[in-house]
Design a protein around this motif. Structure first.
Motif, mmCIF file in Angstrom:
data_model
loop_
_atom_site.group_PDB
_atom_site.id
_atom_site.type_symbol
_atom_site.label_atom_id
_atom_site.label_comp_id
_atom_site.label_asym_id
_atom_site.label_seq_id
_atom_site.Cartn_x
_atom_site.Cartn_y
_atom_site.Cartn_z
ATOM 1 N N THR A 39 0.832 -1.205 0.000
ATOM 2 C CA THR A 39 0.000 0.000 0.000
ATOM 3 C C THR A 39 0.861 1.248 0.000
ATOM 4 N N ALA A 40 1.935 1.237 0.775
ATOM 5 C CA ALA A 40 2.860 2.367 0.761
ATOM 6 C C ALA A 40 3.485 2.530 -0.624
ATOM 7 N N MET A 83 1.384 -4.714 -8.294
ATOM 8 C CA MET A 83 -0.043 -5.008 -8.405
ATOM 9 C C MET A 83 -0.283 -6.506 -8.591
ATOM 10 N N GLY A 84 0.631 -7.167 -9.288
ATOM 11 C CA GLY A 84 0.525 -8.620 -9.380
ATOM 12 C C GLY A 84 0.599 -9.268 -8.009
ATOM 13 N N PHE A 85 1.442 -8.725 -7.135
ATOM 14 C CA PHE A 85 1.567 -9.242 -5.771
ATOM 15 C C PHE A 85 0.252 -9.044 -5.018
ATOM 16 N N PHE A 86 -0.386 -7.890 -5.202
ATOM 17 C CA PHE A 86 -1.697 -7.672 -4.595
ATOM 18 C C PHE A 86 -2.685 -8.756 -5.033
ATOM 19 N N PHE A 87 -2.703 -9.053 -6.323
ATOM 20 C CA PHE A 87 -3.630 -10.069 -6.825
ATOM 21 C C PHE A 87 -3.296 -11.444 -6.253
ATOM 22 N N MET A 88 -2.020 -11.729 -6.080
ATOM 23 C CA MET A 88 -1.648 -13.027 -5.511
ATOM 24 C C MET A 88 -2.120 -13.143 -4.065
ATOM 25 N N ILE A 89 -1.966 -12.096 -3.281
ATOM 26 C CA ILE A 89 -2.449 -12.128 -1.902
ATOM 27 C C ILE A 89 -3.958 -12.312 -1.881
ATOM 28 N N HIS A 349 -5.837 0.136 8.529
ATOM 29 C CA HIS A 349 -6.264 1.261 7.701
ATOM 30 C C HIS A 349 -5.671 1.226 6.294
ATOM 31 N N ALA A 350 -5.049 0.109 5.910
ATOM 32 C CA ALA A 350 -4.370 0.047 4.611
ATOM 33 C C ALA A 350 -5.351 0.209 3.453
ATOM 34 N N PHE A 351 -6.493 -0.471 3.507
ATOM 35 C CA PHE A 351 -7.439 -0.377 2.397
ATOM 36 C C PHE A 351 -8.030 1.024 2.307
ATOM 37 N N ALA A 352 -8.266 1.650 3.457
ATOM 38 C CA ALA A 352 -8.756 3.027 3.446
ATOM 39 C C ALA A 352 -7.732 3.954 2.798
ATOM 40 N N VAL A 353 -6.451 3.709 3.043
ATOM 41 C CA VAL A 353 -5.401 4.506 2.414
ATOM 42 C C VAL A 353 -5.441 4.336 0.904
ATOM 43 N N TYR A 354 -5.610 3.095 0.451
ATOM 44 C CA TYR A 354 -5.693 2.852 -0.994
ATOM 45 C C TYR A 354 -6.852 3.653 -1.598
#
Length: 407
Positions: A39-40, A83-89, A349-354
């Motif tokens: 997210t950062a 972003m690929g890493f996000f999809f993998m998670i 709060h990571a998703f809110a930051v996104y």
């Protein structure tokens, strides 16, 4: 039953130990911490775009000095994997969420936890950041018309794609359930929006070590798929309405999501050795050094169009992405598998930051547009302010009534 019998039964019940509660599943703290880091990187990525030479953000100040090239390189390396890493998670947490909720409840939950933030961005946040591009059309059409003509989901394209993948996963699981003669029970998918899915599986995954040959085969297949895909969808292609800014990366996004699903079922993150992590980082470095001559002599290698340079670019991106995912997974699992109060706050709060980082970055961009400084210096200044400010605004947003049920 006699009164004596009742007293005896009550006495036995009092003496009997309570039924054992199901064991608390350990939270995967290193994956939480990975999500914080990614997210950062999203915030830093868009800050670099603001001051680099890639005008793909709501507010940009094209670089007037050579340091802008450094920001472009950062964007290129970041784009190759994050972003690929996000999809993998997301894929990793799909099976346990599906198993726990069932298909109908799962997808309804996805629509709530992902669909509502998507609508909030499109209807409330986007008007606050999209006005910058309106300046050149001010004399020709009203803002409301410009708003609809320039429709896109901004960074929330990620959520759109997750909803599509969630639907595909539900259909596949239901088909498999019907073939097995079982009850089609639903689906599970976006870990980013599912706080509870961060807990361990309902049933333990089958731990099957990930063999080096399988990693190599996947990397080669991904490189070829990306190369062929970019003959049809070269870099720079933009999907209107949907607003997908990087459709040239779709083979990576989809395949990494699938790998995430398989990684959960087979326990791959737990079986990766420390040596595998070191090899992952080493391979990314070697692949980058091998690719640099191509990039320096053929800057259009990233464009696609079926050239041999495009094949070299696809090979580098795929190798870099796979190596970084393996290396970071092992590093965070071994070194950062714990959380204090600060990390817990950042994770919640990571998703809110996104969701809210675009207006924060645009506001900071306007606040410092008077400052004449090298591009890299402005990037460093704004990034240092943006990261804590995004989490502070994210905290405020999640503090709104019922917001934490969605974010």
């Amino acid at each position: 039953m006699t009164m004596d019998g009742l007293r005896q039964a009550a006495s036995e019940n009092e003496a009997a130990p309570p039924a054992a509660a199901p064991p608390q599943r350990a939270r995967l703290l290193y994956i939480d911490n990975l999500r914080i880091a990614l997210t950062a990187l999203v915030v830093l990525h868009h800050t670099a775009v603001t001051y680099g030479n890639i005008p793909a953000w709501y507010y940009t100040e094209p670089a007037k000095d050579g340091s802008g090239l450094l920001l472009d390189v950062f964007v290129m390396f970041n784009q190759a994997f994050f972003m690929g890493f996000f999809f993998m998670i997301a894929g990793y947490f799909t099976p346990p969420s599906y198993d726990r909720k069932g298909g109908r409840l799962f997808y309804r939950d996805r629509l709530k936890r992902l669909g509502i933030p998507l609508l909030v961005f499109i209807l409330l946040i986007r008007p606050m950041v999209n006005f910058v591009g309106f300046e050149q059309f001010r004399d020709r059409l009203p803002y409301w018309l410009y708003y609809f003509v320039s429709w896109d989901a901004g960074p929330m394209w990620f959520v759109e794609v997750l909803l599509v993948l969630a639907g595909v996963y539900v259909l596949i699981r239901r088909r498999d359930d019907r073939r097995a003669g079982g009850k089609a029970d639903g689906s599970a998918f976006a870990a980013e929006a599912d706080h509870q899915a961060a807990y361990g599986p309902r049933r333990a995954p089958d731990h099957k070590p990930l063999r080096p040959g399988a990693i190599i085969a996947f990397t080669v297949a991904l490189a070829l798929a990306t190369y062929l895909w970019r003959m049809l969808v070269p870099t720079g292609t933009y999907f209107p309405v949907v607003g997908l800014p990087t459709p040239n990366f779709l083979p990576q996004y989809a395949s990494f999501f699938v790998i995430g699903v398989l990684a959960f079922r087979r326990g791959w993150p737990q079986t990766l050795s420390r040596t595998a992590g070191r090899v992952g980082f080493t391979v990314t470095a070697v692949a980058t050094l091998a690719y640099l001559p191509v990039l320096l002599t053929s800057p259009d290698a990233v464009d696609g169009h079926g050239t041999w340079q495009s094949l070299a670019n696809a090979a580098w991106e795929s190798t870099f992405a796979v190596g970084m995912v393996i290396g970071l997974t092992v590093f965070f699992r071994e070194r950062l598998n714990r959380q204090g109060r600060a990390a817990g706050f950042l994770s919640r709060h990571a998703f809110a930051v996104y969701l809210i980082h675009p207006p924060v970055l645009v506001a900071l961009g306007f606040a410092f547009r008077w400052l004449h400084a090298p591009a890299a210096a402005k990037f460093a200044l704004v990034a240092a302010l943006a990261l804590p400010l995004c989490w502070a605004v994210g905290y405020v947003v999640r503090s709104l009534p019922r917001a934490d049920r969605v974010l």
